[in-house]
Write a protein that holds these residues in place. Sequence first.
Motif, PDB file in Angstrom:
ATOM      1  N   HIS A  22       6.552   0.952  -9.402  1.00  0.00           N
ATOM      2  CA  HIS A  22       7.056  -0.488  -9.390  1.00  0.00           C
ATOM      3  C   HIS A  22       6.692  -1.193 -10.584  1.00  0.00           C
ATOM      4  O   HIS A  22       7.638  -2.001 -11.082  1.00  0.00           O
ATOM      5  CB  HIS A  22       6.405  -1.230  -8.273  1.00  0.00           C
ATOM      6  CG  HIS A  22       6.629  -2.532  -8.128  1.00  0.00           C
ATOM      7  ND1 HIS A  22       6.037  -3.575  -8.242  1.00  0.00           N
ATOM      8  CD2 HIS A  22       7.993  -3.005  -7.991  1.00  0.00           C
ATOM      9  CE1 HIS A  22       6.725  -4.885  -7.949  1.00  0.00           C
ATOM     10  NE2 HIS A  22       7.807  -4.561  -7.898  1.00  0.00           N
ATOM     11  N   SER A  23       5.614  -0.903 -11.286  1.00  0.00           N
ATOM     12  CA  SER A  23       5.334  -1.728 -12.679  1.00  0.00           C
ATOM     13  C   SER A  23       6.134  -1.152 -13.801  1.00  0.00           C
ATOM     14  O   SER A  23       6.715  -2.048 -14.459  1.00  0.00           O
ATOM     15  CB  SER A  23       3.877  -1.262 -13.091  1.00  0.00           C
ATOM     16  OG  SER A  23       2.965  -1.612 -12.191  1.00  0.00           O
ATOM     17  N   GLU A  57      -2.961   1.000  -4.322  1.00  0.00           N
ATOM     18  CA  GLU A  57      -2.101  -0.292  -4.763  1.00  0.00           C
ATOM     19  C   GLU A  57      -2.270  -0.941  -6.131  1.00  0.00           C
ATOM     20  O   GLU A  57      -1.565  -1.558  -6.739  1.00  0.00           O
ATOM     21  CB  GLU A  57      -1.874  -1.365  -3.791  1.00  0.00           C
ATOM     22  CG  GLU A  57      -2.971  -2.105  -3.611  1.00  0.00           C
ATOM     23  CD  GLU A  57      -4.269  -1.497  -2.707  1.00  0.00           C
ATOM     24  OE1 GLU A  57      -5.141  -2.323  -2.224  1.00  0.00           O
ATOM     25  OE2 GLU A  57      -4.103  -0.556  -2.297  1.00  0.00           O
ATOM     26  N   GLU A  58      -3.618  -0.519  -6.642  1.00  0.00           N
ATOM     27  CA  GLU A  58      -4.095  -1.172  -7.752  1.00  0.00           C
ATOM     28  C   GLU A  58      -3.668  -0.053  -8.971  1.00  0.00           C
ATOM     29  O   GLU A  58      -3.590  -0.393 -10.130  1.00  0.00           O
ATOM     30  CB  GLU A  58      -5.171  -1.373  -7.876  1.00  0.00           C
ATOM     31  CG  GLU A  58      -5.578  -2.804  -7.031  1.00  0.00           C
ATOM     32  CD  GLU A  58      -7.009  -3.432  -7.060  1.00  0.00           C
ATOM     33  OE1 GLU A  58      -7.704  -2.860  -8.033  1.00  0.00           O
ATOM     34  OE2 GLU A  58      -7.147  -4.447  -6.541  1.00  0.00           O
ATOM     35  N   THR A  99       0.828   5.812   1.265  1.00  0.00           N
ATOM     36  CA  THR A  99       1.270   4.351   1.171  1.00  0.00           C
ATOM     37  C   THR A  99       2.561   4.128   1.723  1.00  0.00           C
ATOM     38  O   THR A  99       2.992   3.492   2.761  1.00  0.00           O
ATOM     39  CB  THR A  99       1.338   3.928  -0.192  1.00  0.00           C
ATOM     40  OG1 THR A  99      -0.025   3.846  -0.693  1.00  0.00           O
ATOM     41  CG2 THR A  99       1.764   2.696  -0.399  1.00  0.00           C
ATOM     42  N   PHE A 159       2.397  -6.591  -8.232  1.00  0.00           N
ATOM     43  CA  PHE A 159       2.285  -5.375  -7.000  1.00  0.00           C
ATOM     44  C   PHE A 159       2.801  -5.432  -5.687  1.00  0.00           C
ATOM     45  O   PHE A 159       2.303  -5.002  -4.711  1.00  0.00           O
ATOM     46  CB  PHE A 159       0.941  -5.196  -7.125  1.00  0.00           C
ATOM     47  CG  PHE A 159       0.014  -4.775  -8.388  1.00  0.00           C
ATOM     48  CD1 PHE A 159       0.626  -3.968  -9.098  1.00  0.00           C
ATOM     49  CD2 PHE A 159      -1.152  -5.613  -8.690  1.00  0.00           C
ATOM     50  CE1 PHE A 159      -0.152  -3.765 -10.373  1.00  0.00           C
ATOM     51  CE2 PHE A 159      -1.772  -5.325  -9.932  1.00  0.00           C
ATOM     52  CZ  PHE A 159      -1.127  -4.506 -10.791  1.00  0.00           C
ATOM     53  N   THR A 160       3.863  -6.426  -5.771  1.00  0.00           N
ATOM     54  CA  THR A 160       4.413  -6.813  -4.275  1.00  0.00           C
ATOM     55  C   THR A 160       5.340  -5.542  -3.825  1.00  0.00           C
ATOM     56  O   THR A 160       5.676  -5.578  -2.708  1.00  0.00           O
ATOM     57  CB  THR A 160       5.393  -7.972  -4.222  1.00  0.00           C
ATOM     58  OG1 THR A 160       6.253  -7.860  -5.402  1.00  0.00           O
ATOM     59  CG2 THR A 160       4.293  -9.157  -4.413  1.00  0.00           C
ATOM     60  N   GLY A 161       5.758  -4.454  -4.620  1.00  0.00           N
ATOM     61  CA  GLY A 161       6.361  -3.517  -4.085  1.00  0.00           C
ATOM     62  C   GLY A 161       7.696  -3.938  -3.632  1.00  0.00           C
ATOM     63  O   GLY A 161       8.513  -4.844  -4.126  1.00  0.00           O
ATOM     64  N   ASN A 203      -8.174   1.696  -3.674  1.00  0.00           N
ATOM     65  CA  ASN A 203      -7.317   1.036  -3.727  1.00  0.00           C
ATOM     66  C   ASN A 203      -5.901   1.524  -4.478  1.00  0.00           C
ATOM     67  O   ASN A 203      -5.743   1.299  -5.580  1.00  0.00           O
ATOM     68  CB  ASN A 203      -7.511  -0.286  -4.224  1.00  0.00           C
ATOM     69  CG  ASN A 203      -8.584  -1.132  -3.557  1.00  0.00           C
ATOM     70  OD1 ASN A 203      -8.562  -1.349  -2.230  1.00  0.00           O
ATOM     71  ND2 ASN A 203      -9.802  -1.300  -4.342  1.00  0.00           N
ATOM     72  N   SER A 232       1.766   6.496  -9.200  1.00  0.00           N
ATOM     73  CA  SER A 232       1.483   5.708  -7.963  1.00  0.00           C
ATOM     74  C   SER A 232       2.755   5.139  -7.623  1.00  0.00           C
ATOM     75  O   SER A 232       3.608   4.765  -8.497  1.00  0.00           O
ATOM     76  CB  SER A 232       0.485   5.122  -7.606  1.00  0.00           C
ATOM     77  OG  SER A 232       0.236   3.805  -8.602  1.00  0.00           O
ATOM     78  N   GLN A 233       2.919   4.547  -6.293  1.00  0.00           N
ATOM     79  CA  GLN A 233       3.966   3.679  -5.931  1.00  0.00           C
ATOM     80  C   GLN A 233       3.718   2.353  -6.728  1.00  0.00           C
ATOM     81  O   GLN A 233       4.600   1.828  -7.408  1.00  0.00           O
ATOM     82  CB  GLN A 233       4.119   3.411  -4.445  1.00  0.00           C
ATOM     83  CG  GLN A 233       4.898   2.219  -4.177  1.00  0.00           C
ATOM     84  CD  GLN A 233       5.159   2.046  -2.618  1.00  0.00           C
ATOM     85  OE1 GLN A 233       5.797   2.674  -1.999  1.00  0.00           O
ATOM     86  NE2 GLN A 233       4.785   0.854  -2.189  1.00  0.00           N
ATOM     87  N   ASN A 234       2.652   1.939  -6.806  1.00  0.00           N
ATOM     88  CA  ASN A 234       2.244   0.722  -7.696  1.00  0.00           C
ATOM     89  C   ASN A 234       2.800   1.130  -9.293  1.00  0.00           C
ATOM     90  O   ASN A 234       3.261   0.182 -10.048  1.00  0.00           O
ATOM     91  CB  ASN A 234       0.949   0.188  -7.803  1.00  0.00           C
ATOM     92  CG  ASN A 234       0.551  -0.777  -8.710  1.00  0.00           C
ATOM     93  OD1 ASN A 234       1.171  -1.772  -8.536  1.00  0.00           O
ATOM     94  ND2 ASN A 234      -0.183  -0.780  -9.693  1.00  0.00           N
TER      95      ASN A 234
END
Length: 352
Positions: free
Chosen positions: A338-339, A322-323, A69, A22-24, A320, A333-335
Amino acid sequence: MEKQTLSSLFSLLFLFLLPLAFTGVQGIKELYGVYNGTAKLFVFGDSYADTGNSPVSLAGSWKQPYGVTFPGKPAGRFSDGRVLTDYIALFLRIRSPIPYKWRKYVNKSKLRYGMNFAYGGTGVFNTLVDQPNMTLQIDFFQKLIQQKVYTKQDLDSSIAFVSVAGNDYSTFNAKIGNQTEVPAFTKSLVNQISINLKRIHDLGVKKIAVTGLEPLGCLPDQTFASSFQQCSETPNLVSKFHNQLLIQEVQKLNLEKKTSAFFILDLYSAFTSAISNLKNYTEQSKSVNPLQPCCVGTSEGFSCGRVNEKGEKKYSVCKNPEESIFWDLVHPSQNGWHSVYLNLQSSLHQFY
């Protein structure tokens, strides 16, 4: 006792390593560096790729809490932050290409990264949103070439990213809704995608990546009926059939052109892997339901970003983001992106 100790160590190691997934953007910077690439990225499609073309007056992506975010305020992306276009650009070590509608308002130096023609809500065919479909987006691109905004030399180092089809199925369901007609519709849809991809290539783009269809039945607007507990099988079967036909068409295009210019980004597998990975994590942490969106409406008829006539928020945002995997009912989501990106990395190397 030894087994329990190893199990505990494994759990701790898993929880320690998970945040690395999850470091983006920072994680990608460390892996690739940024902004020293020479490729030009041209983007076509819908809200999964749009970084600011959709009208401020119409798109929810310009309303709070979108962009919370990144960049910290609404900026036209249908997410709390970055979308897949941004991650592909980072992979190519370039800045995310400027949205088409902002091209006249930026320094011309920013055009060197390419351009994003994607509009949220659009599709291969006309959809319920009155915005440029894929054919018109390619028209915009062709006009820029004719105007010498991009030269043959520019196109020699160019790459195209195409994200389409989800909204075409939404429109089909809204207008027709007869599931027995889905196979015929899919065939016509994939055929038009093939025509469009060929046209982009004929304009001079050397490499073209087109997304397969994500698992439609796993989007929150479909999992809502099960309280976000399980995916819906029927929409997922539609996705699989679409992807099977798309693979065949891409193979035919490469044979016809005697090249490997066209390839598919397997969103179906990337989404399911991202969901599965988070599900495995949450079984230990008991924190996040991977099928539940972070931003949801708090009453019937309201969705993320909506307010009532008094300006009162009719949505809630998870603690959260980011999770999470999903931001709203249909967008990651952004996360989440990214995943998905992490699962697509091996495919993206075909750009080179």
